[in-house]
Design a protein around this motif. Structure first.
Motif, PDB file in Angstrom:
ATOM      1  N   UNK A  15       0.978  -1.017   0.000  1.00 20.85           N
ATOM      2  CA  UNK A  15       0.028  -0.033   0.046  1.00 20.85           C
ATOM      3  C   UNK A  15       1.072   0.937  -0.493  1.00 20.85           C
ATOM      4  N   UNK A  16       0.876   2.185  -1.016  1.00 25.89           N
ATOM      5  CA  UNK A  16       1.044   3.504  -1.075  1.00 25.89           C
ATOM      6  C   UNK A  16       0.461   4.444  -0.558  1.00 25.89           C
ATOM      7  N   UNK A  17       1.269   5.056   0.552  1.00 28.18           N
ATOM      8  CA  UNK A  17       0.976   6.276   0.842  1.00 28.18           C
ATOM      9  C   UNK A  17       1.903   7.354   1.307  1.00 28.18           C
ATOM     10  N   UNK A  18       1.784   7.993   0.601  1.00 25.75           N
ATOM     11  CA  UNK A  18       3.207   9.363   0.864  1.00 25.75           C
ATOM     12  C   UNK A  18       2.195   9.914  -0.342  1.00 25.75           C
ATOM     13  N   UNK A  19       2.633  11.557   0.143  1.00 24.14           N
ATOM     14  CA  UNK A  19       2.156  12.933  -1.025  1.00 24.14           C
ATOM     15  C   UNK A  19       3.153  12.676  -1.827  1.00 24.14           C
ATOM     16  N   UNK A  20       4.419  12.756  -1.670  1.00 21.67           N
ATOM     17  CA  UNK A  20       5.389  13.517  -3.059  1.00 21.67           C
ATOM     18  C   UNK A  20       5.591  12.239  -2.922  1.00 21.67           C
ATOM     19  N   UNK A  21       7.079  11.740  -3.595  1.00 21.34           N
ATOM     20  CA  UNK A  21       7.490  10.963  -3.895  1.00 21.34           C
ATOM     21  C   UNK A  21       8.520  10.627  -3.597  1.00 21.34           C
ATOM     22  N   UNK A  22       9.168   9.861  -2.610  1.00 23.52           N
ATOM     23  CA  UNK A  22      10.153   9.425  -2.076  1.00 23.52           C
ATOM     24  C   UNK A  22      11.633   9.906  -2.752  1.00 23.52           C
ATOM     25  N   UNK A  23      12.532   9.601  -1.470  1.00 18.85           N
ATOM     26  CA  UNK A  23      13.679  10.438  -2.109  1.00 18.85           C
ATOM     27  C   UNK A  23      14.720   9.602  -3.156  1.00 18.85           C
ATOM     28  N   UNK A  24      14.288   8.154  -3.306  1.00 12.89           N
ATOM     29  CA  UNK A  24      14.652   6.960  -3.497  1.00 12.89           C
ATOM     30  C   UNK A  24      14.647   6.685  -4.623  1.00 12.89           C
ATOM     31  N   UNK A  25      12.965   7.041  -5.261  1.00 11.32           N
ATOM     32  CA  UNK A  25      12.623   7.139  -6.684  1.00 11.32           C
ATOM     33  C   UNK A  25      12.973   8.342  -7.306  1.00 11.32           C
ATOM     34  N   UNK A  26      13.171   9.650  -6.517  1.00 10.16           N
ATOM     35  CA  UNK A  26      13.395  10.692  -7.242  1.00 10.16           C
ATOM     36  C   UNK A  26      14.929  10.560  -7.760  1.00 10.16           C
ATOM     37  N   UNK A  27      15.911  10.079  -6.783  1.00  5.40           N
ATOM     38  CA  UNK A  27      17.226   9.550  -7.042  1.00  5.40           C
ATOM     39  C   UNK A  27      17.396   8.441  -8.700  1.00  5.40           C
ATOM     40  N   UNK A  28      17.109   7.707  -9.308  1.00  2.00           N
ATOM     41  CA  UNK A  28      16.486   6.583 -10.208  1.00  2.00           C
ATOM     42  C   UNK A  28      16.304   7.694 -11.184  1.00  2.00           C
ATOM     43  N   UNK A  29      14.907   9.030 -10.817  1.00  2.20           N
ATOM     44  CA  UNK A  29      14.194   9.174 -12.387  1.00  2.20           C
ATOM     45  C   UNK A  29      15.580  10.396 -12.570  1.00  2.20           C
ATOM     46  N   UNK A  30      16.502  11.235 -11.879  1.00  4.07           N
ATOM     47  CA  UNK A  30      17.480  11.811 -11.705  1.00  4.07           C
ATOM     48  C   UNK A  30      18.779  11.089 -12.485  1.00  4.07           C
ATOM     49  N   UNK A  31      18.460  10.051 -12.083  1.00  4.39           N
ATOM     50  CA  UNK A  31      19.406   8.880 -12.704  1.00  4.39           C
ATOM     51  C   UNK A  31      19.232   8.928 -14.563  1.00  4.39           C
ATOM     52  N   UNK A  32      18.250   8.441 -14.905  1.00  6.87           N
ATOM     53  CA  UNK A  32      17.571   7.861 -15.568  1.00  6.87           C
ATOM     54  C   UNK A  32      16.934   8.825 -17.020  1.00  6.87           C
ATOM     55  N   UNK A  33      16.956  10.053 -16.462  1.00  4.00           N
ATOM     56  CA  UNK A  33      16.761  11.090 -17.079  1.00  4.00           C
ATOM     57  C   UNK A  33      17.580  11.671 -17.538  1.00  4.00           C
TER      58      UNK A  33
END
Length: 380
Positions: free
Chosen positions: A16-34
């Motif tokens: 179950x996901x329950x967060x109001x913004x993307x976790x730091x781990x996901x943002x880190x992966x996004x930045x690398x992928x981008x």
């Protein structure tokens, strides 16, 4: 740093996901992928429209109900730089939450559908509006027309739980059992089907394949084969795929070029399902689907057509097709080659037109291709 594919598997195990913004781990992966995508030679619409400004603006967002992140939307395009589009909607809310990215991609793919535009109301017309494209059966091997539907109040594949997959399968199968006359048939769940039967249906071009890397990397193949299945009528001319890319794919087929007959059968089928099932629909985007290429009418009308002369000059074939908003694929569809000069050619635009207009555009385009093939044959 985790790879995109490894990260996808880890984060999707969270029940179950329950967060109001993307976790730091996901943002880190996004930045690398981008960064990797930006440096690549990718020709995808994702790379074209995901600017640094847009990326920074939306990278922390999540959808209200399902907490889908930007990574859920673009992970397939980040893993597969040869993607044509490169983005999917993990749930219906993604189209609005990440509108700054989806809108320009939608506009580009559907060749002119701006952020303020609205998809018109449903207007199917009639199958009789479309004469046989090839009455002498010289060019067209077969005709296929399909549309997609998503069941309201359910997310799309990446967010579906195993229980929801089963629930959807039961809901859709219950309605399919009520179809009558030429639409009546049998539903077969993949989980209960022998591998040999599955392969035969794939070989007969009736069943979807397992293992599409673009869908897998979009996290659309979870719990396979749970919840997946196929409904086939007695004549094998009407098919419904359950929980492949979308919740429902309604497909009608004909040998030869009788587009009108195939279209009429599809209309009756999807309208029959609509009597008992409520579908996800947006006032601006029409029927909502997993891939933005299928929004609006969701209709893809296609033919397997022999164009040996025109196909010898691929640039000319693409030129004529582009003029009439047609998409040229290989014999086995996207990412395949043409066999014996047989191409899969379909309408590209599905959004911003009525169903009638979509099919008419395709009808006129195929007629133009046949005319061009005849002219090429007479010149040699």
């Amino acid at each position: 740093m985790m790879s995109l594919r490894l990260a996808r598997g880890i984060f999707k195990k969270i029940p179950i996901r329950n967060y109001s913004r993307a976790p730091c781990e996901i943002i880190e992966i996004l930045e690398s992928g981008f960064e990797t995508l930006a440096q690549s030679k990718s020709q995808s619409l994702l790379k074209k429209h995901l600017t640094q400004e847009i990326f920074d603006k939306i990278k922390t967002r999540v959808t209200p109900s399902y907490c889908s992140t930007l990574l859920d939307c673009i992970q397939s395009g980040l893993c597969n730089h040869d993607s044509g589009v490169g983005i999917y909607a993990p749930d219906p809310e993604a189209y609005s939450t990440f509108a700054e990215l989806f809108d320009p991609i939608i506009d580009d793919y559907h060749m002119g559908f701006k952020g303020a535009d609205k998809h018109p109301a449903t207007c199917f017309g009639y199958g009789s509006d479309f004469p046989n494209l090839d009455p002498e059966q010289r060019f067209i091997v077969s005709t296929r027309i399909r549309c997609a539907r998503s069941v309201k109040d359910f997310p799309f594949n990446p967010c579906l739980t195993k229980k929801e997959y089963r629930h959807l399968e039961c809901m859709i199968n219950k309605v399919l059992k009520t179809l009558c006359n030429e639409h009546s048939g049998q539903f077969k769940a993949l989980s209960c089907m022998e591998k040999e039967e599955q392969q035969q249906l794939v070989d007969d071009h009736l069943l979807f394949k397992e293992g599409d890397r673009f869908l897998q990397d979009a996290n659309a193949s979870r719990f396979w084969p749970t919840g997946r299945g196929i409904f086939i009528n007695q004549n094998r001319t009407f098919i419904v795929w359950v929980n492949e890319e979308d919740h429902i794919r309604v497909i009608s087929m004909e040998k030869g070029g009788d587009l009108g007959r195939a279209y009429e059968r599809m209309i009756i089928g999807v309208e029959s399902l609509a009597h008992s099932l409520k579908f996800s629909h947006d006032k601006r985007l029409g029927y909502l689907t997993f891939c933005p290429s299928n929004l609006g009418t969701t209709i893809r009308a296609s033919v397997h057509i022999k164009l040996p002369k025109l196909g010898a000059d691929k640039a000319k074939l693409e030129e004529v097709a582009k003029k009439h908003n047609l998409q040229v694929r290989g014999t086995s569809g996207e990412h395949s080659e043409a066999k014996d000069g047989v191409y899969d050619i379909s309408n590209k635009r599905r959004l911003g037109l009525t169903e009638y207009q979509v099919v008419m555009e395709m009808h006129k385009g195929i007629t133009a291709l046949i005319d061009a093939e005849c002219q090429a044959s007479s010149q040699k």
